[in-house]
Design a protein around this motif. Structure first.
Motif, PDB file in Angstrom:
ATOM      1  N   VAL A 132       0.781  -1.212   0.177  1.00 21.43           N
ATOM      2  CA  VAL A 132      -0.021  -0.072   0.160  1.00 21.43           C
ATOM      3  C   VAL A 132       0.925   1.238   0.074  1.00 21.43           C
ATOM      4  O   VAL A 132       0.595   2.000  -0.684  1.00 21.43           O
ATOM      5  N   GLN A 133       2.152   1.426   0.902  1.00 18.23           N
ATOM      6  CA  GLN A 133       2.670   2.261   0.989  1.00 18.23           C
ATOM      7  C   GLN A 133       4.211   1.968   1.694  1.00 18.23           C
ATOM      8  O   GLN A 133       4.019   0.916   2.593  1.00 18.23           O
ATOM      9  N   VAL A 134       4.986   2.682   1.313  1.00 16.85           N
ATOM     10  CA  VAL A 134       6.396   2.425   1.891  1.00 16.85           C
ATOM     11  C   VAL A 134       7.276   3.942   2.208  1.00 16.85           C
ATOM     12  O   VAL A 134       6.855   4.656   1.666  1.00 16.85           O
ATOM     13  N   SER A 135       7.610   4.038   3.340  1.00 19.77           N
ATOM     14  CA  SER A 135       7.922   5.080   4.093  1.00 19.77           C
ATOM     15  C   SER A 135       9.249   4.864   5.010  1.00 19.77           C
ATOM     16  O   SER A 135       9.661   3.600   4.915  1.00 19.77           O
ATOM     17  N   LEU A 136       9.866   5.854   5.449  1.00 16.86           N
ATOM     18  CA  LEU A 136      11.141   5.331   6.398  1.00 16.86           C
ATOM     19  C   LEU A 136      10.977   4.497   7.137  1.00 16.86           C
ATOM     20  O   LEU A 136      10.053   4.758   8.253  1.00 16.86           O
ATOM     21  N   GLY A 137      11.578   3.316   7.157  1.00 14.60           N
ATOM     22  CA  GLY A 137      11.370   2.298   8.129  1.00 14.60           C
ATOM     23  C   GLY A 137      10.282   1.332   8.315  1.00 14.60           C
ATOM     24  O   GLY A 137      10.140   0.703   9.061  1.00 14.60           O
ATOM     25  N   GLN A 138       9.461   1.668   7.237  1.00 15.77           N
ATOM     26  CA  GLN A 138       8.150   0.600   7.370  1.00 15.77           C
ATOM     27  C   GLN A 138       7.510   0.419   6.110  1.00 15.77           C
ATOM     28  O   GLN A 138       7.879   1.383   4.833  1.00 15.77           O
ATOM     29  N   ALA A 139       6.726  -0.566   5.751  1.00 18.07           N
ATOM     30  CA  ALA A 139       5.995  -0.778   4.675  1.00 18.07           C
ATOM     31  C   ALA A 139       4.613  -1.293   5.088  1.00 18.07           C
ATOM     32  O   ALA A 139       4.526  -2.090   6.016  1.00 18.07           O
ATOM     33  N   GLU A 140       3.705  -0.639   4.452  1.00 21.00           N
ATOM     34  CA  GLU A 140       2.357  -1.074   4.738  1.00 21.00           C
ATOM     35  C   GLU A 140       1.847  -1.783   3.769  1.00 21.00           C
ATOM     36  O   GLU A 140       1.949  -1.755   2.527  1.00 21.00           O
ATOM     37  N   LEU A 141       1.189  -3.195   4.163  1.00 18.01           N
ATOM     38  CA  LEU A 141       0.875  -4.247   3.100  1.00 18.01           C
ATOM     39  C   LEU A 141      -0.626  -4.254   3.156  1.00 18.01           C
ATOM     40  O   LEU A 141      -1.408  -3.594   4.242  1.00 18.01           O
ATOM     41  N   SER A 142      -1.231  -4.680   2.062  1.00 16.72           N
ATOM     42  CA  SER A 142      -2.811  -4.783   1.944  1.00 16.72           C
ATOM     43  C   SER A 142      -3.331  -6.291   2.564  1.00 16.72           C
ATOM     44  O   SER A 142      -4.427  -6.205   3.056  1.00 16.72           O
ATOM     45  N   ARG A 143      -2.246  -6.942   3.157  1.00 15.07           N
ATOM     46  CA  ARG A 143      -2.823  -8.285   3.684  1.00 15.07           C
ATOM     47  C   ARG A 143      -1.443  -8.930   4.474  1.00 15.07           C
ATOM     48  O   ARG A 143      -0.312  -8.467   4.396  1.00 15.07           O
TER      49      ARG A 143
END
Length: 86
Positions: A39-50
């Motif tokens: 869904v999104q990648v930012s400094l230090g983390q990535a958000e996944l849809s599952r």
């Protein structure tokens, strides 16, 4: 299942050494190449849809390590990394 729960909190991966836009692009590309819906990648983390499957987690860990990144899999590691980068 316990291990997967510690890795993902609300489908968020915590990744060490993501410090610039180039790092973000590499993380995004690796997730996409592995077929992991991001869904999104930012400094230090990535958000996944599952949530990740166990096999996806291991494959992703190997792919990220090739670029000098590592998954922060427990709360203590995430906290230490947050303190270091603050």
């Amino acid at each position: 299942m316990e291990q997967q729960t510690s890795l993902l909190v609300e489908n968020i991966l915590y990744i060490k050494n993501v410090v610039c836009p180039r790092c973000i692009r590499i993380i995004w590309e690796q997730l996409t190449l592995l077929g992991i819906p991001v869904v999104q990648v930012s400094l230090g983390q990535a958000e996944l849809s599952r949530p990740l499957l166990a096999v996806e987690k291991e494959t992703l860990k190997s792919a990220l390590e090739e670029y000098g990144f590592s998954l922060l899999e427990d709360r203590k590691s995430r906290l230490v990394e947050q303190v270091k980068t603050s």
